[in-house]
Write an enzyme that holds these catalytic residues in place. Structure first.
Site, PDB file in Angstrom:
ATOM      1  N   GLN B 264      31.928  44.416  52.132  1.00  0.00           N
ATOM      2  CA  GLN B 264      31.884  43.233  51.269  1.00  0.00           C
ATOM      3  C   GLN B 264      30.509  42.596  51.316  1.00  0.00           C
ATOM      4  O   GLN B 264      29.933  42.237  50.290  1.00  0.00           O
ATOM      5  CB  GLN B 264      32.955  42.243  51.736  1.00  0.00           C
ATOM      6  CG  GLN B 264      33.409  41.295  50.660  1.00  0.00           C
ATOM      7  CD  GLN B 264      33.989  42.041  49.489  1.00  0.00           C
ATOM      8  OE1 GLN B 264      34.716  43.018  49.659  1.00  0.00           O
ATOM      9  NE2 GLN B 264      33.630  41.631  48.299  1.00  0.00           N
ATOM     10  N   HIS B 267      27.367  43.627  49.175  1.00  0.00           N
ATOM     11  CA  HIS B 267      27.307  43.377  47.730  1.00  0.00           C
ATOM     12  C   HIS B 267      26.196  42.409  47.362  1.00  0.00           C
ATOM     13  O   HIS B 267      25.499  42.568  46.370  1.00  0.00           O
ATOM     14  CB  HIS B 267      28.614  42.755  47.244  1.00  0.00           C
ATOM     15  CG  HIS B 267      29.568  43.756  46.695  1.00  0.00           C
ATOM     16  ND1 HIS B 267      29.322  44.469  45.561  1.00  0.00           N
ATOM     17  CD2 HIS B 267      30.784  44.166  47.130  1.00  0.00           C
ATOM     18  CE1 HIS B 267      30.339  45.280  45.309  1.00  0.00           C
ATOM     19  NE2 HIS B 267      31.242  45.123  46.249  1.00  0.00           N
ATOM     20  N   GLU B 332      39.742  36.890  47.032  1.00  0.00           N
ATOM     21  CA  GLU B 332      39.713  37.947  46.013  1.00  0.00           C
ATOM     22  C   GLU B 332      40.381  39.202  46.589  1.00  0.00           C
ATOM     23  O   GLU B 332      41.260  39.785  45.955  1.00  0.00           O
ATOM     24  CB  GLU B 332      38.250  38.223  45.664  1.00  0.00           C
ATOM     25  CG  GLU B 332      38.048  39.268  44.597  1.00  0.00           C
ATOM     26  CD  GLU B 332      36.580  39.666  44.451  1.00  0.00           C
ATOM     27  OE1 GLU B 332      35.769  39.308  45.326  1.00  0.00           O
ATOM     28  OE2 GLU B 332      36.258  40.346  43.458  1.00  0.00           O
ATOM     29  N   HIS B 333      39.940  39.613  47.787  1.00  0.00           N
ATOM     30  CA  HIS B 333      40.515  40.777  48.461  1.00  0.00           C
ATOM     31  C   HIS B 333      41.125  40.336  49.777  1.00  0.00           C
ATOM     32  O   HIS B 333      40.470  39.641  50.559  1.00  0.00           O
ATOM     33  CB  HIS B 333      39.423  41.808  48.787  1.00  0.00           C
ATOM     34  CG  HIS B 333      38.602  42.229  47.612  1.00  0.00           C
ATOM     35  ND1 HIS B 333      37.294  41.829  47.433  1.00  0.00           N
ATOM     36  CD2 HIS B 333      38.903  43.016  46.554  1.00  0.00           C
ATOM     37  CE1 HIS B 333      36.820  42.366  46.317  1.00  0.00           C
ATOM     38  NE2 HIS B 333      37.777  43.086  45.754  1.00  0.00           N
ATOM     39  N   ASP B 366      38.114  49.455  44.996  1.00  0.00           N
ATOM     40  CA  ASP B 366      36.933  49.304  44.135  1.00  0.00           C
ATOM     41  C   ASP B 366      36.768  50.479  43.183  1.00  0.00           C
ATOM     42  O   ASP B 366      36.178  50.335  42.114  1.00  0.00           O
ATOM     43  CB  ASP B 366      35.661  49.228  44.987  1.00  0.00           C
ATOM     44  CG  ASP B 366      35.477  47.860  45.614  1.00  0.00           C
ATOM     45  OD1 ASP B 366      36.098  46.908  45.118  1.00  0.00           O
ATOM     46  OD2 ASP B 366      34.725  47.758  46.595  1.00  0.00           O
ATOM     47  N   HIS B 425      57.782  16.174   8.848  1.00  0.00           N
ATOM     48  CA  HIS B 425      58.455  17.170   9.677  1.00  0.00           C
ATOM     49  C   HIS B 425      59.963  17.072   9.435  1.00  0.00           C
ATOM     50  O   HIS B 425      60.642  18.073   9.208  1.00  0.00           O
ATOM     51  CB  HIS B 425      58.171  16.941  11.162  1.00  0.00           C
ATOM     52  CG  HIS B 425      56.846  17.469  11.622  1.00  0.00           C
ATOM     53  ND1 HIS B 425      55.659  17.032  11.116  1.00  0.00           N
ATOM     54  CD2 HIS B 425      56.534  18.406  12.566  1.00  0.00           C
ATOM     55  CE1 HIS B 425      54.660  17.678  11.718  1.00  0.00           C
ATOM     56  NE2 HIS B 425      55.177  18.515  12.601  1.00  0.00           N
TER      57      HIS B 425
END
Lengths: 435, 435
Positions: B264, B267, B332-333, B366, B425
């Site tokens: 991770q 990145h 996220e993960h 991934d 209406h």
């Protein structure tokens, strides 16, 4: 007032494509540039919490509250509203509520868990958003039906905490809105509005715990605030003025078609009502009926302005030709007021909601049909959907390998990791495979 | 470089809650204020079309093209890329593609049409978005895997036109990206990027027909442009830096856990890797293993900065205590690297994707797991989901009354219309019932 001259087009005309493009491109809203003011309000609420909310409420709503407790609506106030509302209206709200619940319950997505041919386990698990804020406008656009349409899908999804904010300028609050909130089971209600209410929901204050998602329509300040807090919280679509497209053939009663066009037009001077028909006779008759009915409407001014400025009647050779035009318009509401609506329905690609046949005025969908009346406006049905349970749940994907299938898949993952220059990605696989 | 000192917390500490809140509130990105520049670029492209796109591409990408044709990637160029890419990598891309297709095909929602107890017909019909734009960043973040992850769900959903934009600064374009686009069946590719590419997709130019939705990550200019065109087109989430939370017990190999934390961290210096464990011994061993592995990483600088600035190890009394913290982080993960991951999975409320057991490094997700790697970052898993087929379809709701059930439902709709001050209406119903 003078008779409206409504835009009339025919797809036989040489300049039809150009004029139809103009109709599509027409802006019905002046977007106020309130970005800087909204930014300041958001910053103030984030830094000063309740104090800033109280200050802005004093300034914008002319409501002088000493503490947030004074802006908090308790159960007693909701009960009083339920007492105050006429029995017939309360029954109608309850009928609407129950039908919305029944319809939306069908939208709940199902978990999916499976093992593939390699033995890898995959899946999708759905969970509800934990806390949701619902913005309800004050003043004339303070609709109890919208409270139901926003709160019920959240409730059905399983959202535990539903926080409603509604401004009460000069202290005035529509009891119908409170009654609807009571029926829908809203958890907390605050008499606040504008960008300061959006900020309080997104960032939280000493009194209001933050929510994870904010839905509901509002003015330019609310829309700009939602756009800015998007990311910190989820938001729904930015709502624009409402619109209807009616596709009608000669089997129609022109008075009914006119009534439906005007039901849309009375919402807002920026609303849009369009008729597409293959019958020149019907087109004439509807235009006359609109004029006649306009004169008897309490909201004549609004409806007349909408019809005059944004209304249109489009004549086509046959009904099949109507559908590509309808899909380009991507209307919020599409009435298929024709003898065989199912045939045309098959050709619908872009529309928020479709109303089939002669006995389904769009107003039924606004209130008691059961489907949601929060629908994509301004051509956004090309890429988005009406509000639903799906807006209040989220999906977690699942992946589970074992030593054996990691050995099968691992080398490909390593090749891609290395090809992207991400060696640590590759190593997280190789280290398990003793490679 | 010096040894990293990573943040270490224990939920036994008196100041844990305050420190954990700081961890949650930590901003990992400086958001550049590029609003005004982006506004100018959007306006220019809307008014001048291709010409503005060519000018900005000359300016920002140092690419001097005389016409859009020179920025259009044809099939020959895709075929050349497919030739150029190494066989092993191409096979890996194809395997990834096929697995992503299989998984996403299960996500297709089903139409629902039914008749309720009153005889009212209701329903939800799903249709694909007609045209989608995929933004692919240039430079080092130009990942072929992301091309697959964005394009395949659109393709599976039935999107007819998939338009990819990818900047090629100084003319450099990653052949892997073109190969992935070729495998995924992207319809059109343009070598453009930045806010000008977003504008071209949203508004259209002489060469590029407008799309209805834009997805894919990008820099600050791209993010700001997407936020501004939201409404004209749909957009996906604004992506933030990536993150992983690993919940690990003493049954782990610390080297494996360290490898996953670093996968991770490599990145982006703004990426975040967090370990929660009930084993002080594992915590120590992982910290040492991270340090040892860091020294051997090609992207050591990036990974070290991420681990030092945003990494954290949280010690808890038992694994049950880890789950409320995980749900607040909303990662996220989420790796559940424990002996019994299914028990913890039941307690997951907020997470983009979960990886179960010791043999599911996040890197499998991934690339080749089949699930999507475009996932909600920065705690947005509280309210949003990873990219899926659902992002490329939209729902049209259906309502069909007949004379009989309109008579049953009509009075309630009229009561609500009148209560909201919307007489037209009410009339659109009453006129059909001769009321």
């Amino acid at each position: 007032m003078e008779k409206c001259v409504v835009l009339r087009l025919s797809n036989k005309d040489a300049d039809f494509e150009a004029k139809f493009r103009d109709l599509l491109a027409g802006k019905r809203e002046v977007s106020e540039d309130v970005d800087q003011i909204v930014r300041d309000i958001l910053d103030a609420v984030r830094l000063e919490g309740d104090r800033a909310v109280l200050n802005y409420t004093r300034k914008f709503d002319r409501l002088d509250a000493a503490a947030m407790a004074d802006l908090t609506v308790g159960q007693a106030e909701i009960d009083a509203a339920l007492e105050e509302v006429a029995g017939e209206t309360l029954d109608a709200l309850r009928l609407a509520h129950d039908r919305i619940v029944t319809h939306h319950a069908r939208q709940m997505p199902k978990d999916d868990r499976y093992t593939d041919t390699l033995g890898v386990e995959l899946g999708s698990l759905w969970t509800a958003v934990e806390a949701v804020g619902i913005y309800v406008p004050g003043g004339t656009a303070s609709y109890p039906s919208s409270v139901l349409m926003n709160a019920v899908p959240a409730k059905v999804a399983g959202v535990e905490r539903i926080v409603m904010v509604v401004p009460s300028p000069d202290g005035v609050l529509n009891p119908l809105v409170l009654a609807a909130a009571g029926i829908a089971g809203v958890s907390e209600i605050y008499r606040i509005g504008g960008a300061q209410a959006v900020a309080a929901l997104a960032y939280g204050t000493e009194t209001i715990a933050p929510v994870a998602k904010i839905v509901g329509p509002g003015n330019a300040f609310v829309a700009a605030a939602k756009r800015r807090v998007f990311g910190t919280v989820g938001i729904d679509m930015i709502a624009g003025p409402s619109e209807v497209l009616i596709i009608a053939d000669s089997t129609n009663n022109p008075d009914w078609v006119a009534a439906d066009l005007l039901a849309q037009a009375e919402h807002d001077a920026a609303a849009q009502s369009i008729l597409i028909t293959d019958s020149a006779e019907l087109a004439e008759a509807v235009e006359a009926a609109v004029e006649a009915q306009l004169k008897t409407l309490p909201r004549e001014d609004v409806a007349r302005a909408s019809w005059r400025d944004f209304g249109a009647i489009v004549l086509v050779g046959d009904l099949e030709e109507a559908m590509p035009l309808a899909n380009r318009i991507a209307p919020e509401h599409l009435e298929l007021a024709v003898a065989d609506p199912e045939a045309l329905l098959k050709k619908v690609r872009n529309a928020g909601a479709v109303f089939l046949g002669h006995y389904t005025p769009e107003a039924i969908g606004d209130y008691v049909g059961g489907s949601n009346h929060v629908l994509p406006t301004a051509r956004s049905a090309r890429f988005s959907s009406g509000l639903s349970v799906m807006d209040f749940v989220k999906r977690t994907s699942i992946l589970k390998c074992n030593a054996e299938n990691l050995r099968a898949l691992g080398p490909a993952a390593m090749a891609l990791g290395e090809s992207e220059g991400l060696s640590a990605h590759a190593r997280s696989v190789s280290i398990r495979l003793n490679l």
